[in-house]
Scaffold this motif. Structure first.
Motif, PDB file in Angstrom:
ATOM      1  N   SER A   1       0.832  -1.205   0.000  1.00  0.00           N
ATOM      2  CA  SER A   1       0.000   0.000   0.000  1.00  0.00           C
ATOM      3  C   SER A   1       0.869   1.257   0.000  1.00  0.00           C
ATOM      4  N   GLN A   2       1.924   1.275   0.802  1.00  0.00           N
ATOM      5  CA  GLN A   2       2.824   2.432   0.842  1.00  0.00           C
ATOM      6  C   GLN A   2       3.505   2.662  -0.503  1.00  0.00           C
ATOM      7  N   LEU A   3       3.774   1.581  -1.219  1.00  0.00           N
ATOM      8  CA  LEU A   3       4.395   1.689  -2.541  1.00  0.00           C
ATOM      9  C   LEU A   3       3.381   2.059  -3.635  1.00  0.00           C
ATOM     10  N   ASN A   4       2.106   2.103  -3.269  1.00  0.00           N
ATOM     11  CA  ASN A   4       1.019   2.289  -4.243  1.00  0.00           C
ATOM     12  C   ASN A   4       1.020   1.175  -5.286  1.00  0.00           C
ATOM     13  N   LEU A   5       1.366  -0.029  -4.846  1.00  0.00           N
ATOM     14  CA  LEU A   5       1.424  -1.192  -5.727  1.00  0.00           C
ATOM     15  C   LEU A   5       0.612  -2.360  -5.160  1.00  0.00           C
ATOM     16  N   TYR A   6      -0.385  -2.037  -4.343  1.00  0.00           N
ATOM     17  CA  TYR A   6      -1.181  -3.102  -3.743  1.00  0.00           C
ATOM     18  C   TYR A   6      -2.236  -3.624  -4.713  1.00  0.00           C
ATOM     19  N   SER A   7      -2.361  -4.924  -4.736  1.00  0.00           N
ATOM     20  CA  SER A   7      -3.491  -5.637  -5.335  1.00  0.00           C
ATOM     21  C   SER A   7      -3.512  -6.995  -4.653  1.00  0.00           C
ATOM     22  N   LYS A   8      -4.636  -7.671  -4.734  1.00  0.00           N
ATOM     23  CA  LYS A   8      -4.731  -9.009  -4.129  1.00  0.00           C
ATOM     24  C   LYS A   8      -3.718  -9.951  -4.789  1.00  0.00           C
ATOM     25  N   VAL A   9      -3.531  -9.805  -6.093  1.00  0.00           N
ATOM     26  CA  VAL A   9      -2.571 -10.662  -6.800  1.00  0.00           C
ATOM     27  C   VAL A   9      -1.146 -10.360  -6.324  1.00  0.00           C
ATOM     28  N   ALA A  10      -0.814  -9.087  -6.182  1.00  0.00           N
ATOM     29  CA  ALA A  10       0.521  -8.719  -5.701  1.00  0.00           C
ATOM     30  C   ALA A  10       0.756  -9.255  -4.288  1.00  0.00           C
ATOM     31  N   GLU A  11      -0.264  -9.156  -3.444  1.00  0.00           N
ATOM     32  CA  GLU A  11      -0.159  -9.700  -2.091  1.00  0.00           C
ATOM     33  C   GLU A  11       0.141 -11.197  -2.144  1.00  0.00           C
ATOM     34  N   GLU A  12      -0.594 -11.906  -2.972  1.00  0.00           N
ATOM     35  CA  GLU A  12      -0.403 -13.354  -3.060  1.00  0.00           C
ATOM     36  C   GLU A  12       0.956 -13.702  -3.638  1.00  0.00           C
ATOM     37  N   LEU A  13       1.428 -12.904  -4.580  1.00  0.00           N
ATOM     38  CA  LEU A  13       2.748 -13.129  -5.169  1.00  0.00           C
ATOM     39  C   LEU A  13       3.849 -12.960  -4.121  1.00  0.00           C
ATOM     40  N   MET A  14       3.699 -11.986  -3.215  1.00  0.00           N
ATOM     41  CA  MET A  14       4.675 -11.800  -2.135  1.00  0.00           C
ATOM     42  C   MET A  14       4.653 -12.997  -1.185  1.00  0.00           C
ATOM     43  N   VAL A  15       3.441 -13.426  -0.819  1.00  0.00           N
ATOM     44  CA  VAL A  15       3.294 -14.575   0.072  1.00  0.00           C
ATOM     45  C   VAL A  15       3.904 -15.816  -0.582  1.00  0.00           C
ATOM     46  N   PHE A  16       3.598 -16.023  -1.849  1.00  0.00           N
ATOM     47  CA  PHE A  16       4.126 -17.177  -2.589  1.00  0.00           C
ATOM     48  C   PHE A  16       5.649 -17.130  -2.627  1.00  0.00           C
ATOM     49  N   THR A  17       6.195 -15.978  -2.969  1.00  0.00           N
ATOM     50  CA  THR A  17       7.652 -15.838  -3.082  1.00  0.00           C
ATOM     51  C   THR A  17       8.331 -16.116  -1.744  1.00  0.00           C
ATOM     52  N   CYS A  18       7.795 -15.577  -0.675  1.00  0.00           N
ATOM     53  CA  CYS A  18       8.353 -15.829   0.661  1.00  0.00           C
ATOM     54  C   CYS A  18       8.253 -17.306   1.025  1.00  0.00           C
ATOM     55  N   ALA A  19       7.115 -17.907   0.727  1.00  0.00           N
ATOM     56  CA  ALA A  19       6.909 -19.324   1.045  1.00  0.00           C
ATOM     57  C   ALA A  19       7.953 -20.200   0.369  1.00  0.00           C
ATOM     58  N   VAL A  20       8.190 -19.928  -0.903  1.00  0.00           N
ATOM     59  CA  VAL A  20       9.101 -20.765  -1.682  1.00  0.00           C
ATOM     60  C   VAL A  20      10.563 -20.444  -1.376  1.00  0.00           C
ATOM     61  N   GLU A  21      10.887 -19.166  -1.339  1.00  0.00           N
ATOM     62  CA  GLU A  21      12.289 -18.766  -1.221  1.00  0.00           C
ATOM     63  C   GLU A  21      12.888 -18.996   0.168  1.00  0.00           C
ATOM     64  N   SER A  22      12.103 -18.799   1.228  1.00  0.00           N
ATOM     65  CA  SER A  22      12.682 -18.904   2.579  1.00  0.00           C
ATOM     66  C   SER A  22      11.887 -19.824   3.492  1.00  0.00           C
ATOM     67  N   ASP A  23      11.067 -20.673   2.915  1.00  0.00           N
ATOM     68  CA  ASP A  23      10.215 -21.565   3.698  1.00  0.00           C
ATOM     69  C   ASP A  23       9.375 -20.744   4.681  1.00  0.00           C
ATOM     70  N   GLY A  24       8.729 -19.714   4.119  1.00  0.00           N
ATOM     71  CA  GLY A  24       7.824 -18.891   4.917  1.00  0.00           C
ATOM     72  C   GLY A  24       8.496 -18.064   5.999  1.00  0.00           C
TER      73      GLY A  24
END
Length: 162
Positions: free
Chosen positions: A21-44
């Motif tokens: 939201s602070q970056l003005n780049l929020y969307s539900k898809v962007a949120e899920e992409l961040m969650v997905f990336t964190c899950a895969v890259e660092s085991d959550g």
């Protein structure tokens, strides 16, 4: 290792959503992409430093990628420089260690990494196959070790960590 994962609800509410939201780049898809990336890259969030490699933070960003993002994308966009200075306390290229010590900054860097991709984000946050394809192509890359089966399993495991 799932004992060390972030609580997914807190991770979304206290890190991902506010940063996007602070970056003005929020969307539900962007949120899920961040969650997905964190899950895969660092085991959550279990790892903040790659075990055998240079990648740092919960999104496992390599220092060279971090510096390239600054030199070739952020530095040419005054809006992002202002936002990063105001919300994350940086207005010059910070030391890469900030990716380890500042979850909000690491999230901003990950989202800006995706923001410089010309291809639009997937259409739906529920289309995990498309989210994986986008992640694989633009974050993990063809040379990365991530596989669809393992990535989606890591994502589903992270979603259960409430």
């Amino acid at each position: 290792m799932d004992n060390f994962m972030f609580n997914i609800t807190q991770f979304r509410q206290d890190i991902v959503v506010p940063v996007l939201s602070q970056l003005n780049l929020y969307s539900k898809v962007a949120e899920e992409l961040m969650v997905f990336t964190c899950a895969v890259e660092s085991d959550g969030g279990s790892y903040v430093r790659q075990v055998k490699g240079p990648a740092l933070g919960i999104y496992q960003c390599e220092p060279s990628t971090h510096n390239d993002l600054w030199r070739n994308y952020i530095i040419n966009r005054n809006n992002y420089i202002s936002i990063l200075a105001l919300n994350f306390g940086v207005n010059i290229i910070p030391d890469e260690s900030k990716l380890v010590t500042d979850l909000r900054y690491a999230t901003a860097v990950c989202r800006l990494h995706y923001a410089r991709v010309k291809e639009a984000l997937p259409q739906s946050e529920e289309d995990i196959d498309k989210i994986w394809e986008y992640y694989k192509k633009y974050y993990n890359t063809e040379l990365g070790k991530s596989t669809k089966t393992k990535s989606i399993a890591a994502y589903k495991k992270f979603l259960q960590n409430t």
